[in-house]
Design a protein around this motif. Sequence first.
Motif, short mmCIF file in Angstrom:
data_model
loop_
_atom_site.label_atom_id
_atom_site.label_comp_id
_atom_site.label_asym_id
_atom_site.label_seq_id
_atom_site.Cartn_x
_atom_site.Cartn_y
_atom_site.Cartn_z
N GLY A 12 6.22 -1.72 9.76
CA GLY A 12 5.27 -0.67 9.39
C GLY A 12 5.87 0.31 8.40
O GLY A 12 5.21 0.73 7.44
N GLY A 13 7.12 0.68 8.61
CA GLY A 13 7.80 1.57 7.68
C GLY A 13 7.97 0.95 6.31
O GLY A 13 7.83 1.63 5.28
N ALA A 14 8.28 -0.34 6.29
CA ALA A 14 8.44 -1.04 5.01
C ALA A 14 7.12 -1.08 4.25
O ALA A 14 7.08 -0.86 3.04
N ILE A 15 6.04 -1.34 4.97
CA ILE A 15 4.72 -1.37 4.33
C ILE A 15 4.35 0.01 3.80
O ILE A 15 3.90 0.15 2.66
N ALA A 16 4.58 1.04 4.61
CA ALA A 16 4.25 2.40 4.17
C ALA A 16 5.11 2.80 2.97
O ALA A 16 4.60 3.40 2.02
N GLY A 17 6.39 2.46 3.00
CA GLY A 17 7.27 2.77 1.88
C GLY A 17 6.85 2.07 0.60
O GLY A 17 6.86 2.66 -0.48
N ALA A 18 6.47 0.82 0.74
CA ALA A 18 6.00 0.08 -0.43
C ALA A 18 4.72 0.70 -0.98
O ALA A 18 4.55 0.82 -2.19
N ALA A 19 3.84 1.10 -0.08
CA ALA A 19 2.58 1.71 -0.52
C ALA A 19 2.84 3.02 -1.25
O ALA A 19 2.24 3.28 -2.31
N VAL A 20 3.74 3.84 -0.73
CA VAL A 20 4.07 5.11 -1.40
C VAL A 20 4.66 4.84 -2.77
O VAL A 20 4.27 5.47 -3.76
N GLY A 21 5.57 3.90 -2.85
CA GLY A 21 6.18 3.56 -4.13
C GLY A 21 5.17 3.08 -5.14
O GLY A 21 5.21 3.45 -6.32
N LEU A 22 4.24 2.28 -4.69
CA LEU A 22 3.21 1.77 -5.60
C LEU A 22 2.25 2.87 -6.04
O LEU A 22 1.82 2.90 -7.19
N LEU A 23 1.91 3.77 -5.14
CA LEU A 23 0.95 4.81 -5.48
C LEU A 23 1.52 5.83 -6.47
O LEU A 23 0.77 6.43 -7.24
N PHE A 24 2.81 6.01 -6.46
CA PHE A 24 3.41 6.96 -7.38
C PHE A 24 3.87 6.32 -8.68
O PHE A 24 4.40 6.98 -9.55
N ALA A 25 3.68 5.02 -8.80
CA ALA A 25 4.02 4.32 -10.03
C ALA A 25 2.99 4.67 -11.11
O ALA A 25 1.82 4.89 -10.80
N PRO A 26 3.40 4.72 -12.35
CA PRO A 26 2.46 5.08 -13.42
C PRO A 26 1.56 3.92 -13.83
O PRO A 26 1.71 3.33 -14.88
#
Length: 66
Positions: A12-26
């Motif tokens: 779950g943490g890995a999925i959330a981290g990936a989602a955060v990283g993707l959302l802040f990507a330009p």
Amino acid sequence: MKPVNIVMAVVGGAIAGAAVGLLFAPEKGNDTRKRIADALREQGVKLKGSKLDNLVNDIAEEIKGE
């Protein structure tokens, strides 16, 4: 805590981290949401069509604080 719970927390943490990283990507929002959906599918989240779209949108909104 049971080992299964620990594994689920890590996934779950890995999925959330990936989602955060993707959302802040330009990138455009549509491209970002597609990448989140692809990442969820790779992690074994098996939802169909609109349910997966709803989950992706919920993750995006939660991270943006809406």
